[in-house]
Design a protein around this motif. Sequence first.
Motif, PDB file in Angstrom:
ATOM      1  N   HIS A 252       0.820  -1.208   0.000  1.00 13.11           N
ATOM      2  CA  HIS A 252       0.000   0.000   0.000  1.00 13.11           C
ATOM      3  C   HIS A 252       0.856   1.261   0.000  1.00 13.11           C
ATOM      4  N   LEU A 253       1.998   1.222   0.680  1.00 17.07           N
ATOM      5  CA  LEU A 253       2.875   2.389   0.663  1.00 17.07           C
ATOM      6  C   LEU A 253       3.493   2.599  -0.714  1.00 17.07           C
ATOM      7  N   HIS A 254       3.756   1.506  -1.419  1.00 23.01           N
ATOM      8  CA  HIS A 254       4.333   1.615  -2.762  1.00 23.01           C
ATOM      9  C   HIS A 254       3.311   2.058  -3.800  1.00 23.01           C
ATOM     10  N   ASP A 255       2.030   1.910  -3.489  1.00 23.47           N
ATOM     11  CA  ASP A 255       0.971   2.258  -4.433  1.00 23.47           C
ATOM     12  C   ASP A 255       0.730   3.765  -4.398  1.00 23.47           C
ATOM     13  N   SER A 256       1.097   4.430  -5.463  1.00 22.82           N
ATOM     14  CA  SER A 256       0.983   5.889  -5.511  1.00 22.82           C
ATOM     15  C   SER A 256      -0.459   6.360  -5.688  1.00 22.82           C
ATOM     16  N   THR A 257      -1.380   5.429  -5.983  1.00 24.79           N
ATOM     17  CA  THR A 257      -2.765   5.835  -6.237  1.00 24.79           C
ATOM     18  C   THR A 257      -3.631   5.840  -4.979  1.00 24.79           C
ATOM     19  N   ILE A 258      -3.116   5.287  -3.884  1.00 25.15           N
ATOM     20  CA  ILE A 258      -3.944   5.211  -2.681  1.00 25.15           C
ATOM     21  C   ILE A 258      -4.114   6.597  -2.070  1.00 25.15           C
ATOM     22  N   GLY A 259      -5.207   6.768  -1.333  1.00 29.72           N
ATOM     23  CA  GLY A 259      -5.523   8.060  -0.745  1.00 29.72           C
ATOM     24  C   GLY A 259      -4.705   8.360   0.498  1.00 29.72           C
ATOM     25  N   MET A 260      -4.802   9.611   0.904  1.00 29.76           N
ATOM     26  CA  MET A 260      -4.015  10.089   2.049  1.00 29.76           C
ATOM     27  C   MET A 260      -4.359   9.338   3.332  1.00 29.76           C
ATOM     28  N   MET A 261      -5.654   9.148   3.601  1.00 29.84           N
ATOM     29  CA  MET A 261      -6.059   8.501   4.844  1.00 29.84           C
ATOM     30  C   MET A 261      -5.583   7.047   4.905  1.00 29.84           C
ATOM     31  N   THR A 262      -5.512   6.407   3.755  1.00 23.70           N
ATOM     32  CA  THR A 262      -4.992   5.043   3.717  1.00 23.70           C
ATOM     33  C   THR A 262      -3.510   5.032   4.047  1.00 23.70           C
ATOM     34  N   ARG A 263      -2.769   5.980   3.488  1.00 19.76           N
ATOM     35  CA  ARG A 263      -1.329   6.045   3.783  1.00 19.76           C
ATOM     36  C   ARG A 263      -1.094   6.319   5.265  1.00 19.76           C
ATOM     37  N   ILE A 264      -1.917   7.184   5.836  1.00 24.07           N
ATOM     38  CA  ILE A 264      -1.787   7.477   7.265  1.00 24.07           C
ATOM     39  C   ILE A 264      -2.069   6.226   8.084  1.00 24.07           C
ATOM     40  N   ALA A 265      -3.115   5.492   7.705  1.00 25.47           N
ATOM     41  CA  ALA A 265      -3.468   4.265   8.428  1.00 25.47           C
ATOM     42  C   ALA A 265      -2.345   3.229   8.328  1.00 25.47           C
ATOM     43  N   VAL A 266      -1.741   3.118   7.165  1.00 22.85           N
ATOM     44  CA  VAL A 266      -0.631   2.180   6.982  1.00 22.85           C
ATOM     45  C   VAL A 266       0.522   2.533   7.914  1.00 22.85           C
TER      46      VAL A 266
END
Length: 778
Positions: free
Chosen positions: A398-412
């Motif tokens: 998920h961190l490598h996926d540049s298309t994911i949203g901000m809240m997902t990156r924060i959750a990761v």
Amino acid sequence: MNPEKDFSPLTPSIVRALNDKLYEKRKVAALEIEKLVREFVAQNSTAQIKHVIQILSQEFALSQHPHSRKGGLIGLAACSIALGKDSGLYLKELIEPVLTCFNDADSRLRYYACEALYNIVKVARGSVLPHFKVLFDGLSKLAADPDPNVKSGSELLDRLLKDIVTESNNFDLVSFIPLLRERIYSNNQYARQFIISWILVLESVPDINLLDYLPEILDGLFQILGDNSKEIRKMCEVALGEFLKEIKKNPSSVKFAEMANILVIHCQASDDLIQLTAMCWMREFIQLAGRVMLPYSSGILTAVLPCLSYDDRKKSIKEVANVCNQSLMKLVIPEDDEVDETKQPTTAPQIMEGDQDESLSKQEVTSGGKSFPPQSKLTERIQVTLNLDGIVQVLDCHLHDSTIGMMTRIAVLKWLYHLYIKTPRKMFRHTDSLFPILLKTLSDESDEVILKDLEVLAEIASSPAGQTEGQGAPDGPSLRPGRLFCLVFWPGRALTSSLLLLPGTKGMECSPSTPTMNSYFYKFMINLLKRFSSERKLLELRGAFIIRQLCLLLNAENIFHSMADILLREEDLKFASTMVHTLNTILLTSSELFQLRNQLKDLKTAESRNLFCCLYRSWCHNPVTTVSLCFLTQNYKHAYDLIQKFGDLEVTVDFLIEVDKLVQLIECPIFTYLRLQLLDVKNNPYLIKALYGLLMLLPQSNAFQLLSHRLQCVPNPELLQTADGPKASLTSKKTSVTTPAIDYTELLQHFEKVQSKHLQVRHQRANRGENLDRRTVF
């Protein structure tokens, strides 16, 4: 049909009427058959009854002639009516030929078959339950019949059969489930409606526990939930709602593990209703089953994390997904770091019903009149393995996926931080693979993402679990993983010694002159500076923000000490100068660095002098920042000596701009103490001389006027006349107390050496025709 064939005990008139094309004549024949069979029943003539049923079945119901088949169907129904309660003895012979006619190409024949079977079932009632499987199979096909009359007839028969099942205590659910599981995947709208109606009926019967077989039909139910018909979707939603209520009432009897992956799949559905329903189920499963769900964490996170970035159009899904994520995170405990993974089973844990029921029955809690086991008791006998490798792999993807949203990156990032806190020993096995993407995430567009990323990196750099051999922890109380404080290990030798790496270390992971926290701290500092060097825009836009946050999360002294040490060996001198300027600005202006500034104001301790020397050597990459460091540390004589060397430097517009900024800083609250020392002319002559030196460097500008006005406020300017020699003791108070631990002559020589390198590099670049943007002032 052969007219000469003997159909006795059926009379020739009955046979002719059964073959007639008119319904009325066939009905008269049926009444005659009913009368005949009643006589046989009275005579207890079983053989004759079986013979009549066989003739009606083989010669009529299964005949090639359509009218004969119709006659056979009504004749079989008449036999059942005549037999009454005894019809159960002949049900197999009565039902099979009728069910065969369900597949007839003639819709009228299919309708008559429904009518005949209805009469047979109505008479037999509960006796038909042993044959329920074949009856259900036939009805499920007629439910999707294109003819409205056939469909209407099948619905009437269906309602009758449901009434019988509801009234009975002998329904064989075990043999019925395989058929239900098969039919539930039908794509026909009416077949789906038929299946859902039966599930609702069975669920409503108190004596039938359909919950035990839910894993076998749950996937099919979610498939039906996506039907195009609103009515069917609503029916399915009700059915799933009833199951969920039952699960909440009786969690001890639920096979959570067997349904976990089914929910994971449907939590990723494109249909909003399916996804929301599956997510609600997942939320309840995590809260009810607890750590039973832990082995499925990687799949759950794969489904849940993308939902956290949904917009308001899918707000409900986002909210439920957030609860799932938070609840799952709480299931990871410090004990998961202590379990030897090699001794754990690789398969997901299964709840053994017998053992579980036995252990749970002894310890139950009562809530609202209902008794069910607490969550801790539900899982205490179940061996649960945290699949950390799978979780980390999902988070990394998920961190490598540049298309994911901000809240997902924060959750990761929150997950990674949580795992480093709860399971640090296991997590450090993955640190080398995670480190590059965590560094890359520092370039994220969101400040909040960067903050969480820095928290993870700070935890990696400070956790005792990251300590390598040869880096012993200091004596004292035990260190709890996750505490963000500084573990400063001061080397025994002075910083003026050679900056060579310690024997036995690899690369630049540690330095004899750098206070380290663990083996990753120095590595982090090196890679952070490399990133700033390769991404100058990151340094320009976020550099100060990142460093300031790190100073809060870790220790400001460690950060500056290590960066200064690394920059001392930086080959890109232009970057080194820019980086030193950035660090100096942070040091002088950031509220987070208040304590560090106070420490540097007083160089009485060995630690403060060592820090000053380390900073000074790197600060030499930028002459003006070096002077500002001397002002901060109250080394006014050395600042004056440095300014005297400025005459040998190449004076550019950029150089004068930096002097201008230093003058502006002198007027800031940070240098209040310096301005007050101007009142003590006798003890601070070199401070005044240094300021006059800056004034002489400046052209007639606003900064010149500002500093000039400041110096005009100095009292008794005639006292500025000092002489070198015995009376040169008119040094600043700061220099008079400075111990010989700092060799200022050596530092001055180091400054000259560094500036010589910078000048040489600039000349080489100029000879190569590079645009230096020097803007030399003449």
